[in-house]
Design a protein around this motif. Structure first.
Motif, short mmCIF file in Angstrom:
data_model
loop_
_atom_site.label_atom_id
_atom_site.label_comp_id
_atom_site.label_asym_id
_atom_site.label_seq_id
_atom_site.Cartn_x
_atom_site.Cartn_y
_atom_site.Cartn_z
N THR A 1 10.55 18.54 -10.88
CA THR A 1 11.77 19.31 -10.65
C THR A 1 11.52 20.62 -9.90
N SER A 2 10.34 20.79 -9.33
CA SER A 2 10.03 22.00 -8.57
C SER A 2 10.08 21.72 -7.08
N PRO A 3 10.70 22.61 -6.28
CA PRO A 3 10.75 22.40 -4.83
C PRO A 3 9.41 22.68 -4.14
N ASP A 4 8.48 23.32 -4.85
CA ASP A 4 7.22 23.75 -4.22
C ASP A 4 6.00 22.98 -4.73
N LEU A 5 6.22 21.96 -5.53
CA LEU A 5 5.09 21.26 -6.14
C LEU A 5 4.70 20.04 -5.30
N GLU B 1 0.82 -1.21 0.00
CA GLU B 1 0.00 0.00 0.00
C GLU B 1 0.86 1.26 0.00
N PHE B 2 0.24 2.35 -0.43
CA PHE B 2 0.87 3.66 -0.37
C PHE B 2 0.45 4.33 0.94
N THR B 3 1.43 4.78 1.71
CA THR B 3 1.12 5.38 3.01
C THR B 3 1.74 6.77 3.18
N TYR B 4 2.64 7.17 2.29
CA TYR B 4 3.34 8.45 2.46
C TYR B 4 2.39 9.60 2.15
N PRO B 5 2.34 10.64 2.99
CA PRO B 5 1.40 11.74 2.78
C PRO B 5 1.85 12.69 1.66
N ILE B 6 0.99 13.61 1.34
CA ILE B 6 1.33 14.60 0.32
C ILE B 6 2.53 15.41 0.78
N HIS B 7 3.45 15.72 -0.14
CA HIS B 7 4.71 16.34 0.26
C HIS B 7 5.34 17.08 -0.91
N CYS B 8 6.39 17.84 -0.62
CA CYS B 8 7.22 18.47 -1.63
C CYS B 8 8.64 18.52 -1.10
N HIS B 9 9.61 18.74 -1.97
CA HIS B 9 11.01 18.72 -1.53
C HIS B 9 11.91 19.46 -2.51
N GLU B 10 13.06 19.90 -2.01
CA GLU B 10 14.01 20.66 -2.82
C GLU B 10 14.59 19.84 -3.96
N ILE B 11 14.79 18.55 -3.71
CA ILE B 11 15.46 17.71 -4.69
C ILE B 11 14.51 17.26 -5.79
N PHE B 12 15.08 16.93 -6.95
CA PHE B 12 14.29 16.44 -8.07
C PHE B 12 13.88 15.00 -7.80
N GLU B 13 12.81 14.57 -8.46
CA GLU B 13 12.35 13.20 -8.25
C GLU B 13 11.85 12.59 -9.54
N LEU B 14 12.32 11.38 -9.82
CA LEU B 14 11.78 10.55 -10.89
C LEU B 14 11.15 9.34 -10.22
N ASN B 15 9.82 9.23 -10.32
CA ASN B 15 9.12 8.17 -9.60
C ASN B 15 8.45 7.20 -10.57
#
Length: 295
Positions: free
Chosen positions: A70-74, A28-42
């Motif tokens: 690639t946005s820290p605020d998205l 299952e997916f358990t991680y809440p909504i979030h944003c971060h400075e680093i880029f992410e390829l998921n």
């Protein structure tokens, strides 16, 4: 947003690290909504029915999903929703590059396609099946590479291959993601920028076509060809993007946000919001008011 609802978490990347790969199987997916400075390829597979939210975009995914942010605020999250899989496979690659610096290698000719992709991915970029299959073996293999240089090289290859593929879709609206309007056409860009500055006002086709010296009918065709949307659809999307951002970032009432973003009636605002976002404004706000993590 009420800052007491925001948790701060330390990124897995240390100061001199380039990338971090998490390859996991879960139920299952358990991680809440979030944003971060680093880029992410998921990358996600075998999670049909999962709901992916990136900014003000919310979609139910199929067997495979691949998104670059690639946005820290998205803000973004993958939620269980209707997913019944007992073996969800998720590969998350987090990395950071300074691609806005004019002297950055990313702005040189060999990396130009990747740079352009990074710019689009500020709104979140979802890749089509053909692109996913092109890089699938490399993504699956990435976590097995032990030497940092070769792992970084493999990631660069993945990013380059993705940048060459057609059909990638930007997810969040420019207004919600706080990204400047873009266009290869100077006339379209001029109109987009005007709409961004005056979305609260009444906007008419004749007014905008006169700005670029075209007839109404010619401009309507031209705008649709260059953006994939007719003018009215684009204006509504800009207004809804700003409305969604206000729902997340402020405590203004739905009615206040409705009129502040250029809509004439709350009824019409609610109808359009639900049609485009899949939920009404109150439901959208409630979803984002769950605990949000800034990584």
């Amino acid at each position: 947003m009420n800052q007491s609802k925001v948790l701060h978490e330390i990124t897995p990347l240390a100061d001199h690290d380039f990338m971090y790969v998490a390859d996991r199987h879960k139920k299952e997916f358990t991680y809440p909504i979030h944003c971060h400075e680093i880029f992410e390829l998921n990358f996600v597979e075998n999670a049909t029915g999962c709901r992916r939210t990136v900014g003000d975009s919310s979609e139910v995914i199929g067997q495979y999903d691949l998104v670059l942010i690639t946005s820290p605020d998205l803000e973004h999250v993958w939620e269980q929703y209707e997913c019944q899989s007992e073996d969800i496979h998720e590969v998350t690659v987090q990395f950071f590059v300074d691609f806005d610096d004019e002297k950055s290698v990313w702005q040189t000719n060999p990396f130009s396609p990747v740079y352009k992709m990074f710019m689009r991915a500020k709104k979140g970029l979802a890749f089509p099946m053909a692109a996913i299959m092109q890089v699938y073996p490399m993504i699956i293999h990435l976590s097995e590479i032990k030497e940092g240089f070769y792992a970084a090289r493999e990631l660069m290859t993945i990013l380059y291959e993705l940048s060459k593929q057609d059909g990638a879709r930007e997810l969040a609206s420019s207004a919600f993601a706080k990204v400047e309007a873009q266009s290869d056409s100077r006339r379209v860009l001029k109109v987009k920028n005007y709409i961004e500055e005056h979305y609260r006002d009444e906007l008419r086709l004749g007014q905008l076509s006169n700005m670029v010296g075209m007839t109404d009918s010619a401009f309507s065709r031209f705008f649709k060809q260059r953006t994939g949307k007719n003018l009215n659809e684009y204006i509504v999307d800009v207004r809804l993007g700003h409305a969604a951002r206000l729902l997340v970032d402020t405590t203004h009432t739905v009615a206040e946000i409705c009129y502040e973003t250029g809509f004439n009636t709350v009824c019409n605002f609610n109808r359009l919001f639900k049609k485009r976002k899949g939920c009404n404004p109150t439901e959208f706000r409630d979803k984002y008011r769950k605990t949000k993590i800034i990584v």
